[in-house]
Design an enzyme around this catalytic site. Structure first.
Site, PDB file in Angstrom:
ATOM      1  N   SER A  76      -3.548  -2.165  -5.466  1.00 46.18           N
ATOM      2  CA  SER A  76      -2.534  -2.353  -4.856  1.00 46.18           C
ATOM      3  C   SER A  76      -3.442  -3.036  -3.704  1.00 46.18           C
ATOM      4  CB  SER A  76      -1.373  -1.672  -4.410  1.00 46.18           C
ATOM      5  OG  SER A  76      -1.812  -0.570  -3.423  1.00 46.18           O
ATOM      6  N   LYS A 154      -3.891   0.945   2.432  1.00 41.42           N
ATOM      7  CA  LYS A 154      -2.665  -0.663   2.901  1.00 41.42           C
ATOM      8  C   LYS A 154      -3.629  -1.141   3.963  1.00 41.42           C
ATOM      9  CE  LYS A 154       0.254   0.006  -0.299  1.00 41.42           C
ATOM     10  NZ  LYS A 154       0.184  -0.430  -1.666  1.00 41.42           N
TER      11      LYS A 154
END
Length: 300
Positions: A76, A154
């Site tokens: 990701s 993230k």
């Protein structure tokens, strides 16, 4: 009267007792002590459990308060962080000190514990007993074992009080109406599928997104939950600061000023260098003690 001293006993001065002759083994030990040879203080087998306990306690303290190695479990954050299928996953050092002095800033890469409304990006088999549990904990501490299913990595996009949405006429994410500068984006999703309505981030929370926009289940995927897709600042474990493995990718991770505010500020700068300073300060007493021990005269 004279006495013949040839071959007779030596004269003895009254009150002066002759010193007993030291055994040969004792003379050998005395010579070794005089030469400064150290004597063994204890068996390694007796010291080893103590050393292991000290190492465990130090590892626990460092992991809890200072830094932790973290294994990147998914793709990701490609290509900033490798976690893709078939490639060697990156191990990053997560620095916990910067957020002692302030909250995460837009552009920071953070590791955090996801809300219970988030679906795990990877599946991790939990240990069945205390021994394998301890090994897993140790592996996670040094970054060689997969993280918990609740751990995510993230990039911070918006902070408390800011309004984030997508997209402007050029397909860019905007915060408070201003487009972000995001040179790290990899494989973005088609414009029609990446749009989302404005979300005002509550105070004490963050809006986060993965750099690999087409393969990241981030705040966009959870915008319908009770937190509007945001995560709590208190759930942030630390700032991903350094790729430590593989060696070919060793290097620092940047935190660009994506909002153009030049606010990447003092907290991040001070926090980056504090671990080095703390390590040097902590090493001084140990070095001084070791020097005193070496200079101490041998017993006897």
């Amino acid at each position: 009267m004279s006495s013949d001293r040839s071959g007779g006993p030596a004269d003895v001065v009254p009150g002066d007792d002759p010193a007993p002759e030291e055994p040969a083994a004792g003379r050998g030990r005395s010579r070794r002590r005089q030469k400064g040879a150290p004597e063994k203080k204890g068996s390694l087998l007796r010291e080893l459990p103590v050393l292991l306990l000290v190492a465990f306690v130090l590892a626990l303290l460092v992991k809890t308060f200072l830094a932790q190695a973290f294994f990147i479990p998914s793709g990701s954050m490609e290509q900033t962080l490798h976690g893709c299928t078939g490639c060697t996953g990156d191990r990053v050092l997560v620095n916990k000190i910067p957020y002692w002095f302030g909250d995460p800033e837009p552009g920071d890469i953070v590791v955090f514990q996801g809300p219970d409304t988030w679906t795990p990006e990877v599946e991790v088999s939990e240990p069945s007993n205390w021994f394998t549990g301890g090994l897993l904990w140790l592996g996670r501490a040094v970054g060689v074992a997969p993280p918990s299913e609740d751990d995510y990595v993230k990039r911070v996009i918006a902070t408390g009080g800011q309004t984030v949405e997508c997209c402007d006429a050029e397909g860019r994410v905007t915060v408070d109406g201003q487009p972000l500068d995001e040179p790290y984006i990899y494989e973005n999703t088609p414009l029609e599928s990446r749009a989302f309505a404005p979300v005002t981030v509550p105070e004490g929370r963050l809006w986060v997104m993965g750099d690999h926009r087409s393969a990241s289940a981030d705040s966009r995927s959870h915008v319908g939950d009770r937190h509007s897709g945001t995560i709590a600042v208190d759930d942030v474990i630390g700032k991903a600061a350094l790729i430590v493995w593989p060696v070919s990718r060793f290097g620092t991770l940047d935190d660009p000023d994506i909002q153009g505010t030049e606010a990447a500020a003092v907290s991040g700068t001070v926090g980056q260098y504090l671990p080095l300073g703390a390590g040097l300060v902590g090493a001084l007493p140990v070095a001084a003690w070791n020097r005193r021990r070496r200079l101490r005269p041998p017993p006897g």
